[in-house]
Design a protein around this motif. Sequence first.
Motif, PDB file in Angstrom:
ATOM      1  N   GLN A 198       0.876  -1.254  -0.100  1.00 29.66           N
ATOM      2  CA  GLN A 198       0.179  -0.053  -0.009  1.00 29.66           C
ATOM      3  C   GLN A 198       0.846   1.135  -0.148  1.00 29.66           C
ATOM      4  O   GLN A 198       2.131   1.369   0.557  1.00 29.66           O
ATOM      5  CB  GLN A 198      -0.759   0.005   1.384  1.00 29.66           C
ATOM      6  N   PHE A 203       4.314   2.561   6.208  1.00 28.90           N
ATOM      7  CA  PHE A 203       3.861   3.789   6.739  1.00 28.90           C
ATOM      8  C   PHE A 203       5.015   4.493   7.642  1.00 28.90           C
ATOM      9  O   PHE A 203       5.151   4.032   8.725  1.00 28.90           O
ATOM     10  CB  PHE A 203       2.570   3.508   7.528  1.00 28.90           C
ATOM     11  N   ARG A 210       5.763   4.633  17.096  1.00 25.47           N
ATOM     12  CA  ARG A 210       6.259   3.187  17.356  1.00 25.47           C
ATOM     13  C   ARG A 210       7.361   3.037  18.586  1.00 25.47           C
ATOM     14  O   ARG A 210       7.170   2.361  19.295  1.00 25.47           O
ATOM     15  CB  ARG A 210       6.727   2.309  16.080  1.00 25.47           C
ATOM     16  N   CYS A 227      -2.650  -4.074  11.563  1.00 26.39           N
ATOM     17  CA  CYS A 227      -1.156  -3.956  11.750  1.00 26.39           C
ATOM     18  C   CYS A 227      -0.560  -3.825  10.433  1.00 26.39           C
ATOM     19  O   CYS A 227       0.671  -3.604  10.300  1.00 26.39           O
ATOM     20  CB  CYS A 227      -0.675  -5.372  12.459  1.00 26.39           C
ATOM     21  N   THR A 229       2.212  -3.734   8.111  1.00 30.08           N
ATOM     22  CA  THR A 229       3.571  -4.608   7.749  1.00 30.08           C
ATOM     23  C   THR A 229       3.824  -5.028   9.242  1.00 30.08           C
ATOM     24  O   THR A 229       4.967  -5.449   9.247  1.00 30.08           O
ATOM     25  CB  THR A 229       4.589  -3.823   7.503  1.00 30.08           C
ATOM     26  N   ASP A 248      -5.085  -7.798  11.035  1.00 24.85           N
ATOM     27  CA  ASP A 248      -5.579  -7.045   9.747  1.00 24.85           C
ATOM     28  C   ASP A 248      -6.521  -7.829   9.027  1.00 24.85           C
ATOM     29  O   ASP A 248      -6.526  -8.938   8.838  1.00 24.85           O
ATOM     30  CB  ASP A 248      -4.228  -6.808   9.071  1.00 24.85           C
ATOM     31  N   SER A 249      -7.190  -7.242   8.341  1.00 25.71           N
ATOM     32  CA  SER A 249      -8.508  -7.952   7.642  1.00 25.71           C
ATOM     33  C   SER A 249      -7.656  -8.495   6.337  1.00 25.71           C
ATOM     34  O   SER A 249      -8.282  -9.368   5.732  1.00 25.71           O
ATOM     35  CB  SER A 249      -9.636  -6.936   7.211  1.00 25.71           C
ATOM     36  N   SER A 250      -6.540  -8.002   5.983  1.00 25.13           N
ATOM     37  CA  SER A 250      -6.003  -8.190   4.813  1.00 25.13           C
ATOM     38  C   SER A 250      -4.848  -9.695   4.738  1.00 25.13           C
ATOM     39  O   SER A 250      -4.020  -9.495   5.670  1.00 25.13           O
ATOM     40  CB  SER A 250      -5.205  -7.114   3.825  1.00 25.13           C
ATOM     41  N   ALA A 253      -1.278  -8.451   4.283  1.00 19.96           N
ATOM     42  CA  ALA A 253      -0.892  -7.943   5.459  1.00 19.96           C
ATOM     43  C   ALA A 253      -0.344  -8.878   6.596  1.00 19.96           C
ATOM     44  O   ALA A 253       0.751  -8.511   6.980  1.00 19.96           O
ATOM     45  CB  ALA A 253      -1.748  -6.714   5.972  1.00 19.96           C
ATOM     46  N   ASP A 277     -11.598  -9.245  10.535  1.00 19.90           N
ATOM     47  CA  ASP A 277     -12.002  -7.499  10.595  1.00 19.90           C
ATOM     48  C   ASP A 277     -11.840  -7.307  11.983  1.00 19.90           C
ATOM     49  O   ASP A 277     -12.022  -7.999  13.056  1.00 19.90           O
ATOM     50  CB  ASP A 277     -13.709  -7.539  10.259  1.00 19.90           C
ATOM     51  N   ALA A 278     -11.378  -5.881  12.140  1.00 16.72           N
ATOM     52  CA  ALA A 278     -10.936  -5.570  13.274  1.00 16.72           C
ATOM     53  C   ALA A 278     -12.304  -5.325  14.409  1.00 16.72           C
ATOM     54  O   ALA A 278     -12.106  -5.849  15.704  1.00 16.72           O
ATOM     55  CB  ALA A 278     -10.392  -4.129  13.284  1.00 16.72           C
ATOM     56  N   PRO A 297      -6.373   2.691  12.169  1.00 15.26           N
ATOM     57  CA  PRO A 297      -7.126   2.053  11.101  1.00 15.26           C
ATOM     58  C   PRO A 297      -7.021   2.749   9.897  1.00 15.26           C
ATOM     59  O   PRO A 297      -6.156   4.136  10.056  1.00 15.26           O
ATOM     60  CB  PRO A 297      -8.616   2.452  11.593  1.00 15.26           C
TER      61      PRO A 297
HETATM   62  N1  SAH Z   1      -0.476   0.417  11.410  1.00 18.23           N
HETATM   63  C1  SAH Z   1       0.081   0.114  10.243  1.00 18.23           C
HETATM   64  C2  SAH Z   1      -0.615   1.075   9.088  1.00 18.23           C
HETATM   65  C3  SAH Z   1      -2.086   0.736   9.047  1.00 18.23           C
HETATM   66  S1  SAH Z   1      -2.749   0.873   7.381  1.00 18.23           S
HETATM   67  C4  SAH Z   1       1.715   0.607  10.287  1.00 18.23           C
HETATM   68  O1  SAH Z   1       1.849   1.169  11.111  1.00 18.23           O
HETATM   69  O2  SAH Z   1       2.102   0.455   9.295  1.00 18.23           O
HETATM   70  C5  SAH Z   1      -4.440   0.341   7.648  1.00 18.23           C
HETATM   71  C6  SAH Z   1      -4.628  -1.222   7.684  1.00 18.23           C
HETATM   72  O3  SAH Z   1      -5.855  -1.669   7.951  1.00 18.23           O
HETATM   73  C7  SAH Z   1      -4.420  -1.912   6.032  1.00 18.23           C
HETATM   74  O4  SAH Z   1      -3.373  -2.781   6.339  1.00 18.23           O
HETATM   75  C8  SAH Z   1      -5.804  -2.584   5.859  1.00 18.23           C
HETATM   76  O5  SAH Z   1      -5.601  -4.067   5.297  1.00 18.23           O
HETATM   77  C9  SAH Z   1      -6.394  -2.701   7.359  1.00 18.23           C
HETATM   78  N2  SAH Z   1      -7.880  -2.729   7.424  1.00 18.23           N
HETATM   79  C10 SAH Z   1      -8.669  -1.930   6.680  1.00 18.23           C
HETATM   80  N3  SAH Z   1      -9.969  -2.196   7.227  1.00 18.23           N
HETATM   81  C11 SAH Z   1      -9.971  -3.220   8.238  1.00 18.23           C
HETATM   82  C12 SAH Z   1     -10.623  -3.859   9.059  1.00 18.23           C
HETATM   83  N4  SAH Z   1     -12.056  -3.365   8.967  1.00 18.23           N
HETATM   84  N5  SAH Z   1     -10.366  -4.673   9.713  1.00 18.23           N
HETATM   85  C13 SAH Z   1      -8.972  -4.875  10.040  1.00 18.23           C
HETATM   86  N6  SAH Z   1      -8.050  -4.464   9.036  1.00 18.23           N
HETATM   87  C14 SAH Z   1      -8.256  -3.523   8.197  1.00 18.23           C
END
Ligand code: SAH
Length: 392
Positions: A198, A203, A210, A227, A229, A248-250, A253, A277-278, A297
């Motif tokens: 992404q 990020f 962190r 989370c 990465t 993470d929902s993906s 990821a 899903d969170a 998020p």
């Molecule tokens: N905290 C991360 C960045 C988060 S980016 C860091 O420090 O790098 C947001 C993430 O939320 C993405 O990976 C995306 O896949 C995830 N995401 C989006 N909708 C979600 C949901 N409903 N439940 C869980 N994860 C979700």
Amino acid sequence: MKTITLKPGKEESLLRRHPWVFSGAIGRSDEDIAEGEIVAVVDAKGRKLATGHFQIGSIAVRILEFGDKSLPENFYQQRLENAFVLRKAINLIRPDNNCYRLAHGEGDFLPGLVVDIYGDTAVVQAHSPGMHYDRLKIADALISLPEAGIRNVYYKSDTTLPFKANLDPVNDYIIGKYDGCLALENGLQFNIDWLKGQKTGFFIDQRENRLLLEKFSKGRDVLNMFCYTGGFSVYALRGGAKRVVSVDSSSKAIELTEANVSLNFPDDNRHAAIAEDAFKYLDNIKKDEFDLIILDPPAFAKHRSALKNGLIGYRRLNLKAFEKIKKGGVVFTFSCSQVVTKEMFRLAVFTAAAQSGRKVRILHQLTQPADHPIDIAHPEGEYLKGLVLYVE
Ligand code: SAH
């Protein structure tokens, strides 16, 4: 150079060095100005106020230079060198840290341009047609920056350019080629995949947050929601967390998180990663299972039109965390939605706290790090907001 003439009285914001001209402020324009073209902006009396990139849309010109000067031939070289000087001054270029944001749009007086550095690769994102057309000049300027050691420039703007401009940008290397890199952030290693990841792959904007989380982690049961990465998870493990769960929902990821955790802490059984899903995950955990929860998020309100629902989303998410966290627990909660101000975010989190009936205190108020600077004339550049909360 073609000219855009402002309506009488509409020069005020430019005189205060705000870098955008809205289409409603324009009185007249020369004919046939192309998207991305460099234009002169003049007031109703014909005095030149600034030079910028024209585009069709509510922001009509993004200012590159104020006053009646013209842009120097080596404009990008100068601005990027200036940006690099700042990153050096804030001590980001070190043997244990080789990733940082080199150009943060308006915050580096380069509206529409983002450049993230991972080792010797620069990942370039254009947010305006003007920056898209100038990408080769930008790439040349990047590799000729003395000291930055950039060898490869990857251009990735398929999701950032205005869709209506029909630019059909192709993600590809402009200079060099090097797929993926092992980046170092504060001594921790991360696999960065700018091709499939992404944004630019990582990020970077959560780096300092962190580091703060690491200090809160010792002996705690940590839940890292959203989370991606696994950045926060790896810091929590280094900080001595008892257990870390990344959600993470993906599933991609989750793979990235697992790889980054193993890279730094091979065979460490304190960590688990779950694709879920969170909101569902928080509903299903037991009360008191975790005493450090991270909520980072994606932007719940990407546009002003989504603001109301976005704020409801932040309230619901934080409420779920407050309902489940152990007494004496700590929540790191964030919003990266630009249209959500820090006051709005705080109100949403306050409402969640009130609904949960928990006693909540603010320990830290967080923002974006210094390599994502905010031009004081452009407060819209402040997008990342965070609160560290102590929950009883
Ligand atoms: N905290 C991360 C960045 C988060 S980016 C860091 O420090 O790098 C947001 C993430 O939320 C993405 O990976 C995306 O896949 C995830 N995401 C989006 N909708 C979600 C949901 N409903 N439940 C869980 N994860 C979700």
